[in-house]
Scaffold this motif. Structure first.
Motif, PDB file in Angstrom:
ATOM      1  N   MET A   1      35.378  20.626  11.874  1.00 20.76           N
ATOM      2  CA  MET A   1      34.967  21.410  13.035  1.00 20.76           C
ATOM      3  C   MET A   1      34.347  20.506  14.083  1.00 20.76           C
ATOM      4  SD  MET A   1      32.951  24.983  12.999  1.00 20.76           S
ATOM      5  CE  MET A   1      33.179  26.168  14.276  1.00 20.76           C
TER       6      MET A   1
ATOM      7  N   GLN B   1      35.692  12.373  21.500  1.00 17.36           N
ATOM      8  CA  GLN B   1      35.421  13.754  21.864  1.00 17.36           C
ATOM      9  C   GLN B   1      36.719  14.544  21.809  1.00 17.36           C
ATOM     10  OE1 GLN B   1      32.184  14.436  21.677  1.00 17.36           O
ATOM     11  NE2 GLN B   1      31.722  14.927  23.782  1.00 17.36           N
TER      12      GLN B   1
ATOM     13  N   ASN C   1      41.848  20.723   7.108  1.00 14.49           N
ATOM     14  CA  ASN C   1      40.858  19.664   6.946  1.00 14.49           C
ATOM     15  C   ASN C   1      39.426  20.160   6.977  1.00 14.49           C
ATOM     16  OD1 ASN C   1      42.903  17.772   6.837  1.00 14.49           O
ATOM     17  ND2 ASN C   1      42.860  17.424   9.042  1.00 14.49           N
ATOM     18  N   ASN C   2      39.231  21.406   7.375  1.00 13.75           N
ATOM     19  CA  ASN C   2      37.867  21.905   7.518  1.00 13.75           C
ATOM     20  C   ASN C   2      37.042  20.985   8.411  1.00 13.75           C
ATOM     21  OD1 ASN C   2      37.356  24.394   6.483  1.00 13.75           O
ATOM     22  ND2 ASN C   2      36.911  23.667   4.445  1.00 13.75           N
TER      23      ASN C   2
ATOM     24  N   PHE D   1      32.659  20.409  18.134  1.00 17.58           N
ATOM     25  CA  PHE D   1      32.077  21.198  19.218  1.00 17.58           C
ATOM     26  C   PHE D   1      32.188  20.442  20.535  1.00 17.58           C
ATOM     27  CE2 PHE D   1      29.700  24.755  17.320  1.00 17.58           C
ATOM     28  CZ  PHE D   1      29.769  24.427  15.980  1.00 17.58           C
ATOM     29  N   GLY D   2      32.274  21.205  21.605  1.00 21.23           N
ATOM     30  CA  GLY D   2      32.137  20.621  22.922  1.00 21.23           C
ATOM     31  C   GLY D   2      30.663  20.395  23.237  1.00 21.23           C
TER      32      GLY D   2
ATOM     33  N   THR E   1      38.541  24.040  14.986  1.00 23.42           N
ATOM     34  CA  THR E   1      38.600  23.618  13.595  1.00 23.42           C
ATOM     35  C   THR E   1      40.029  23.695  13.075  1.00 23.42           C
ATOM     36  OG1 THR E   1      37.635  23.956  11.394  1.00 23.42           O
ATOM     37  CG2 THR E   1      38.139  25.919  12.677  1.00 23.42           C
TER      38      THR E   1
ATOM     39  N   LEU F   1      42.283  24.592   9.528  1.00 27.84           N
ATOM     40  CA  LEU F   1      42.205  25.231   8.216  1.00 27.84           C
ATOM     41  C   LEU F   1      42.386  24.210   7.099  1.00 27.84           C
ATOM     42  CD1 LEU F   1      44.176  28.531   8.801  1.00 27.84           C
ATOM     43  CD2 LEU F   1      41.766  28.314   8.217  1.00 27.84           C
TER      44      LEU F   1
ATOM     45  N   LEU G   1      36.421  28.812  18.425  1.00 29.12           N
ATOM     46  CA  LEU G   1      35.277  29.713  18.484  1.00 29.12           C
ATOM     47  C   LEU G   1      34.415  29.393  19.702  1.00 29.12           C
ATOM     48  CD1 LEU G   1      35.478  28.277  15.343  1.00 29.12           C
ATOM     49  CD2 LEU G   1      34.166  30.326  14.865  1.00 29.12           C
TER      50      LEU G   1
ATOM     51  N   TYR H   1      42.038  27.072  14.980  1.00 26.43           N
ATOM     52  CA  TYR H   1      41.081  28.168  15.095  1.00 26.43           C
ATOM     53  C   TYR H   1      39.981  27.724  16.036  1.00 26.43           C
ATOM     54  CZ  TYR H   1      38.572  32.332  13.448  1.00 26.43           C
ATOM     55  OH  TYR H   1      37.975  33.562  13.354  1.00 26.43           O
TER      56      TYR H   1
ATOM     57  N   TYR I   1      30.355  29.820  20.906  1.00 28.15           N
ATOM     58  CA  TYR I   1      28.989  30.119  20.504  1.00 28.15           C
ATOM     59  C   TYR I   1      28.130  30.174  21.748  1.00 28.15           C
ATOM     60  CZ  TYR I   1      30.015  29.140  15.581  1.00 28.15           C
ATOM     61  OH  TYR I   1      30.523  29.174  14.314  1.00 28.15           O
TER      62      TYR I   1
ATOM     63  N   PHE J   1      28.966  26.974  23.802  1.00 31.91           N
ATOM     64  CA  PHE J   1      29.672  25.894  23.117  1.00 31.91           C
ATOM     65  C   PHE J   1      31.047  26.370  22.687  1.00 31.91           C
ATOM     66  CE2 PHE J   1      26.456  22.682  22.674  1.00 31.91           C
ATOM     67  CZ  PHE J   1      25.254  23.362  22.670  1.00 31.91           C
TER      68      PHE J   1
END
Lengths: 112, 115
Positions: free
Chosen positions: A100, A2, A97-98, A102-103, A93, A95, A34, A32, A36, A89
């Motif tokens: 991503m 995790q 390795n792309n 989530f928690g 991410t 840049l 985010l 980066y 949600y 959430f």
């Protein structure tokens, strides 16, 4: 593994007060981040983001803070409204390795 | 635009059966993602495509899972044979340009229950 953790599965706040949702990450390569929001029976929708070159990003009632040294970010909602009740959430991410992650999400309940 | 469309919205099946989940991304989006949401692990990225080509499938849990994108407007996620531990909500998402420079738009999800 995790890499993004939201340690509070739920949070209850009174309407008009501040909601603070927390998120920790372990991978220092993340650049980066985010947030949600997800309502029941709907897909997650983008809320706000922040780049690692910043430590704060504000959009109306929503502000995200990033503390890179602590590998911690938080989402502040002020003032909280009943319509903010949802699962939030945190995502991170890179840049390069792309990749991503989530928690697990935090369920926010705003009581009238 | 109708947004990302997923079907079916709900699926109940018996262990051992084949399950096919479908997704129609937003027109013009070059990236398509499949996620799985469970209570224990939250949202997990299973696989993503760029211009119909699978780029990273490292999140696919087992060989029982496969995904295809035969064209820019359609993708499937197949589980064969299905198992009770596959029960979850499966989300499809699309974006214009990947993970970080553009936000992802999620479909409503398919709630899968394997008995």
């Amino acid at each position: 593994d995790q890499q993004v953790k939201q340690n509070s599965p739920s949070l209850s706040v009174q309407e008009g007060r501040i909601s603070i949702l927390n998120c920790d990450y372990t991978n220092s390569m993340f650049d980066y981040f985010l947030w949600y929001k997800k309502y029941p029976a709907e897909g997650p929708t983008f809320l706000i983001s922040i780049s690692s070159i910043k430590d704060k990003n504000e959009d109306g009632r929503f502000t995200v803070f990033l503390n890179k040294s602590a590998k911690h970010l938080s989402l502040h909602i002020v003032p909280s409204q009943p319509g903010d009740s949802a699962v939030y959430f945190c995502a991170a991410t890179t840049l390069i390795n792309n990749d991503m992650r989530f928690g697990a999400g935090t369920r926010l309940t705003v009581k009238p | 635009d109708a947004g990302v469309i997923q079907s079916p919205r709900h699926e109940v099946t018996e262990m051992g059966q084949e399950v096919t989940l479908r997704c129609k991304p937003i027109s013009g989006h070059d990236y398509l993602f499949w996620y799985r949401q469970t209570m224990m692990r939250g949202l997990e990225l299973l696989i993503y495509f760029n211009n119909n080509v699978p780029i990273d499938d490292s999140g696919m849990p087992e060989d029982r899972f496969s995904a295809k994108m035969p064209n820019a407007s359609f993708s499937t996620l197949k589980i064969q044979p299905s198992e009770p531990r596959d029960s979850a909500v499966y989300f499809c998402a699309s974006s214009l340009s990947g993970f970080s420079s553009e936000t992802q738009y999620f479909g409503p999800g398919t709630r899968l229950l394997v008995l």
